[in-house]
Scaffold this motif. Structure first.
Motif, PDB file in Angstrom:
ATOM      1  N   UNK A 154       0.823  -1.213   0.000  1.00  0.00           N
ATOM      2  CA  UNK A 154       0.000   0.000   0.000  1.00  0.00           C
ATOM      3  C   UNK A 154       0.857   1.264   0.000  1.00  0.00           C
ATOM      4  N   UNK A 155       2.084   1.181   0.497  1.00  0.00           N
ATOM      5  CA  UNK A 155       2.999   2.309   0.387  1.00  0.00           C
ATOM      6  C   UNK A 155       3.256   2.629  -1.080  1.00  0.00           C
ATOM      7  N   UNK A 156       3.471   1.585  -1.875  1.00  0.00           N
ATOM      8  CA  UNK A 156       3.739   1.809  -3.295  1.00  0.00           C
ATOM      9  C   UNK A 156       2.464   2.139  -4.071  1.00  0.00           C
ATOM     10  N   UNK A 157       1.301   1.718  -3.572  1.00  0.00           N
ATOM     11  CA  UNK A 157       0.041   2.174  -4.176  1.00  0.00           C
ATOM     12  C   UNK A 157      -0.012   3.697  -4.132  1.00  0.00           C
ATOM     13  N   UNK A 158       0.377   4.250  -2.998  1.00  0.00           N
ATOM     14  CA  UNK A 158       0.331   5.710  -2.812  1.00  0.00           C
ATOM     15  C   UNK A 158       1.463   6.438  -3.530  1.00  0.00           C
ATOM     16  N   UNK A 159       2.528   5.700  -3.856  1.00  0.00           N
ATOM     17  CA  UNK A 159       3.721   6.340  -4.411  1.00  0.00           C
ATOM     18  C   UNK A 159       4.022   5.881  -5.832  1.00  0.00           C
ATOM     19  N   UNK A 160       3.000   5.845  -6.666  1.00  0.00           N
ATOM     20  CA  UNK A 160       3.244   5.610  -8.086  1.00  0.00           C
ATOM     21  C   UNK A 160       2.841   4.253  -8.616  1.00  0.00           C
TER      22      UNK A 160
END
Length: 313
Positions: A154-160
């Motif tokens: 979910x961190x990478x969902x938010x970051x691109x």
């Protein structure tokens, strides 16, 4: 009845294991030990014998373990000599207090000298120290927590939408921390298990690309995967403000509440095929199937890595 002592109560895994134990046995059979007296208070109200202790100091520690037959040692959240010393203190104090068996949360493939994981060094040390102590033992060699990678997803969902790490095509049988806690509870009550090494693995062996695909199917996101080098992985964590070692400063609310040295070398170990242990030991121990990655993604709010609870950062 066997008197069971659980350490780490107040931490993430320890708190879940404490709840599992309360469902499996009478509170009068339990001793809960932790750093934080406030975290222990609710268990005292339920009739559990609770004791505050700091494992960094050996003096007086054996008194905290008196009366216990079996001790559950949840590995400390810091890495290196400090963890080795603290866990050695627990073993020495347990032996002095008359404890007969230690159940220890270790790591898959902990004793392999070719495993590059920085984390496994302390686990290998502690396993050997327990064996050399002459105490009975059960080593629960846990796979990687799925919660860590779900939070990371979910961190990478938010970051691109592109998850980047160094795992490549290596495989891991991701397991829920809740199942690791359940395994600890059952192992502590397993009077028939002696001198055992159990691999606590998830329901399926998979690559990180497989993991992401399941996440996308369950959440409707469209995350992709890009393999990066070990150094590039360090730089990603540097940009997130993640300390390289556990001696560094951890940000409150961090989505990666571990040191990057531990995570990058863990990813390297996965990439090199050092973490692809896959057994049914969890089901043999508990009678239950492990929670699947799909189930965890479907209820992702319940399967996040959470805050660090260590007072040793």
């Amino acid at each position: 009845m066997t008197k069971v002592l659980l350490t780490g109560v107040g931490g993430n895994l320890g708190t879940q294991a404490a709840e599992d134990l309360l469902h499996l046995t009478d509170p009068k059979n339990l001793i809960f030990v932790g750093y934080d007296e406030a975290a222990l208070a609710k268990y005292a109200e339920k009739g559990v014998d609770t004791r505050q202790a700091d494992f960094n100091h050996l003096e007086g520690l054996a008194d905290k373990f008196m009366g216990a037959d079996v001790l559950g040692l949840i590995s400390m959240p810091f890495v290196g000599q400090k963890r080795q010393q603290a866990q050695q203190n627990v073993v020495d104090a347990a032996k002095a207090a008359g404890v007969k068996k230690i159940v220890y949360t270790s790591l898959v493939n902990a004793q392999d000298p070719t495993n590059p994981s920085k984390e496994k060094i302390d686990h290998a040390f502690t396993e050997k120290y327990i064996v050399d102590s002459g105490l009975d033992y059960i080593f629960l060699r846990n796979s990687q927590y799925a919660e860590a990678m779900i939070t990371n997803y979910f961190t990478f969902v938010k970051n691109g939408g592109v998850m980047m790490n160094n795992q490549g095509d290596g495989k891991m049988a991701y397991i829920s921390r809740k199942d690791c806690a359940k395994a600890m509870a059952y192992a502590l009550l397993a009077d028939d298990l002696h001198h055992q090494i159990l691999n606590i693995n998830g329901a399926e062996l998979m690559t990180i690309s497989d993991f992401i695909k399941i996440g996308n199917e369950q959440t409707g996101n469209h995350v992709t995967y890009k393999e990066v080098t070990d150094e590039e992985d360090y730089q990603i964590f540097d940009a997130m403000g993640v300390p390289r070692t556990t001696d560094g400063q951890f940000k409150k609310g961090s989505e990666a509440p571990f040191s990057s040295e531990g995570m990058v070398t863990f990813g390297q170990a996965i990439r090199e095929g050092k973490m692809d242990t896959f057994t049914d030991d969890f089901k043999k121990l508990t009678g239950d199937d492990p929670i699947t990655v799909a189930e965890m993604f479907a209820h992702s709010d319940d399967y996040q890595i959470g805050e660090r609870h260590s007072k040793d950062d």
